[in-house]
Scaffold this motif. Structure first.
Motif, mmCIF file in Angstrom:
data_model
loop_
_atom_site.group_PDB
_atom_site.id
_atom_site.type_symbol
_atom_site.label_atom_id
_atom_site.label_comp_id
_atom_site.label_asym_id
_atom_site.label_seq_id
_atom_site.Cartn_x
_atom_site.Cartn_y
_atom_site.Cartn_z
ATOM 1 N N UNK B 1 0.825 -1.211 0.000
ATOM 2 C CA UNK B 1 0.000 0.000 0.000
ATOM 3 C C UNK B 1 0.859 1.260 0.000
ATOM 4 N N UNK B 2 1.852 1.265 0.892
ATOM 5 C CA UNK B 2 2.746 2.411 0.972
ATOM 6 C C UNK B 2 3.492 2.627 -0.340
ATOM 7 N N UNK B 5 1.362 4.281 -2.986
ATOM 8 C CA UNK B 5 1.118 5.691 -2.728
ATOM 9 C C UNK B 5 2.362 6.525 -2.986
ATOM 10 N N UNK B 6 3.487 5.908 -2.645
ATOM 11 C CA UNK B 6 4.731 6.619 -2.846
ATOM 12 C C UNK B 6 4.923 6.953 -4.319
ATOM 13 N N UNK B 9 2.701 9.691 -5.524
ATOM 14 C CA UNK B 9 3.071 11.031 -5.087
ATOM 15 C C UNK B 9 4.226 11.632 -5.854
ATOM 16 N N UNK B 222 -4.165 12.360 5.118
ATOM 17 C CA UNK B 222 -3.485 13.219 4.150
ATOM 18 C C UNK B 222 -2.028 13.357 4.591
ATOM 19 N N UNK B 223 -1.130 13.396 3.638
ATOM 20 C CA UNK B 223 0.286 13.519 3.997
ATOM 21 C C UNK B 223 0.573 14.960 4.440
#
Ligand code: ADP
Ligand code: MG
Lengths: 231, 308
Positions: B1-2, B5-6, B9, B222-223
């Motif tokens: 998952x990470x 998303x990475x 982004x 949210x980041x």
């Protein structure tokens, strides 16, 4: 392996020295529904905050979905948060956004695709029974309706875990039952739910596992338990 | 998952950027007066920066031009006979470090002067008849530092009326430039810090106004970067808005100054930094400094608020 939340020897000391949790051990299975009860100041809110990594334990492991979040790096916290839905006593809705916008907000800020957002927001609003109020603003809704919007927002990213800190604390008994009905539906979809509550009549009539905290320790942990305190 | 998303982004999605920009614009207009005050502060600072730099850049250039000059001009007595003149020329050629000796007659000197004035020669008809300029030997040295020695040596030669070289002027100019620079830098740093402070305060207000929003953003995952972006843009916009007026001013003022001063200065064999070079470079610099002031202000207040 079907544990969703595991705590191993979790301690929490606040910076001012208050020991809010004193060696918590427990495990919650996938899809389980758990009430956390206890007198005020027992550590329920602290316990809840541990699960969504609002607070870090002073000692011990907190394993959620097979990942120890006590050692999670700061950068990864947002991605972890996406797996946890959180509901509060005070709803935390944005007053200038409509019902629809409040829910969509949660998906927009994690950069979901607009097409998906539209579809998903309608789905969750349907689930909490507020599809017809999507253009209303929070101050045009009853407390129960506002809480349902907040629940819709918390689950729109399909989190495997939903945690709630006294979600019925501000609501009258009748409305509280409606909220429980929504939780039941969410739980039936497979979502693990942990709910801190003071609501004796709910705990005693909608039977689920009950974990009682006192002085930061688990003093009772029963499947199909009772509230156990005077209301 | 990470991981997913990475990757997502790495390239910010266009609609995310659009969202950040529109959030920033919304809050800039919501806090209109504070925005106006901050932008004005940046404007005032940058105007002073601009005026200061226009002068400093040119003084530096002029000093550099003069410093690079390896010329020593030896002015002859009016009474010098052609024989004496030839003798002097031979003597000058013998002087250490002198590379070349060129004779410039008074007639040639006058012509140079007139053509650099660019004026209609008729006006100076009288000068042609009664030329006030002396004959000159122009000595070149290898290096600028040698001019001073050569000048001191030849000053005492017979028939030499006067000796000129750039050095003294240059030293005086550098002294002046140093003082002006120090005063200017203190003044400008003070103004820049004030602008940063004002922008930081404006951003702080907008953050307070959106505290609830930030709380929810962080709650739903949210980041920090996502939360920070609108404030970053807000600061940037304020800084760049603040540079608009100074940039226009530079263009107008320098256009005027350059074209009215250049021809006067060229008689003195001094040239200013060309208009285009100055306009382009100083404008870019001002926009850049404005942007930095804005971003600095915004980041300094966001950092405190997000505790990241
Ligand atoms: N931010 C904090 N700083 C210091 N002490 C706190 C903080 N939050 C809670 N506590 C203390 O920790 C204990 C547990 O509080 P809490 O988890 O809020 O209990 P509950 O939700 O069961 O009422 C209490 O003694 C409370 O005073
Ligand atoms: Mg509490």
């Amino acid at each position: 392996m079907d544990d969703m939340i595991v705590m191993q020897n979790v301690w929490k000391a606040y910076p001012n020295g208050v020991m809010a949790l004193n060696g918590i051990d427990l495990s919650v299975k996938k899809g389980e529904f758990v009430y956390v009860v206890g007198p005020s100041g027992a550590g329920k809110s602290t316990f809840i905050k541990m699960i969504y990594r609002e607070l870090k334990p002073t000692r011990g492991k907190i394993i959620i979905d097979n990942k120890n979040i006590a050692s999670l790096r700061e950068r990864q916290v947002p991605y972890f948060r996406r797996k946890i839905g959180v509901v509060f006593q005070d709803f935390k809705l944005l007053p200038k956004l409509t019902v629809y916008e409040n829910v969509a907000f949660a998906l927009e800020v994690i950069e979901e695709r607009p097409v998906y957002i539209k579809k998903r927001v309608m789905e969750v609003l349907d689930l909490v029974g507020l599809k017809h109020k999507l253009r209303s603003f929070p101050d045009q809704l009853s407390g129960g309706e506002q809480q349902r919007v907040s629940i819709a927002r918390s689950i729109c990213n399909r989190p495997p875990v939903l945690i709630a800190d006294e979600p019925t604390g501000n609501l009258d008994p009748e409305t509280s039952w409606q909220i429980m009905d929504v939780f039941k539906r969410i739980n039936l979809q497979g979502t693990t739910i942990v709910m801190a509550t003071h609501n004796k009549s709910i705990v005693d009539s909608i039977k689920h596992r009950v974990i009682a905290l006192e002085g930061g320790m688990i003093v009772r942990d029963e499947l199909e338990g009772e509230y156990g305190y005077e209301a | 998952m990470c991981e997913m998303n990475w990757k997502g982004n790495m390239v910010m999605k266009l609609r995310t950027m659009r969202r950040h920009v529109s959030e920033s614009l919304k809050s800039l207009t919501r806090n209109g007066w504070m925005t106006f005050a901050s932008v004005s502060a940046v404007t005032v600072s940058l105007i002073l920066v601009a005026l200061f730099l226009m002068v400093m850049f040119n003084l530096n250039k002029i000093a550099g031009d003069i410093e690079k000059d390896v010329e020593v001009r030896v002015y002859l007595d009016r009474s010098t006979t052609p024989a004496q003149q030839n003798q002097l020329e031979e003597q000058l050629k013998q002087v250490k470090n002198v590379q070349s000796v060129t004779f410039q007659s008074k007639k040639k000197g006058l012509n140079n002067l007139l053509s650099s004035l660019g004026s209609d020669k008729g006006t100076f008809e009288d000068l042609q008849k009664e030329n006030p300029l002396p004959n000159v030997f122009i000595l070149k040295t290898r290096q600028p530092q040698q001019t001073i020695m050569v000048a001191n040596e030849v000053r005492h030669y017979p028939n030499v009326q006067d000796v000129r070289y750039g050095k003294g002027t240059v030293e005086k100019m550098f002294k002046f430039i140093n003082i002006a620079r120090n005063i200017g830098i203190v003044l400008i740093l003070g103004l820049i810090f004030t602008s940063v402070f004002l922008i930081a305060n404006t951003i702080k207000l907008t953050i307070v106004a959106r505290r609830r929003e930030i709380e929810i953003m962080k709650l739903v995952g949210a980041t920090n970067a996502f939360v920070r972006w609108p404030y970053f843009i807000e600061g940037l916009i304020m800084g760049i808005l603040g540079s608009v007026l100074p940039v226009l001013l530079v263009i107008v003022v320098y256009h005027f100054a350059y074209y009215s001063l250049s021809s006067n200065l060229s008689q003195m064999f001094i040239s200013l930094i060309p208009f285009q070079t100055m306009a382009v470079n100083l404008s870019l610099l001002l926009v850049g400094v404005g942007g930095i002031i804005g971003v600095w202000g915004s980041l300094s207040s966001v950092r405190k608020f997000l505790k990241v």
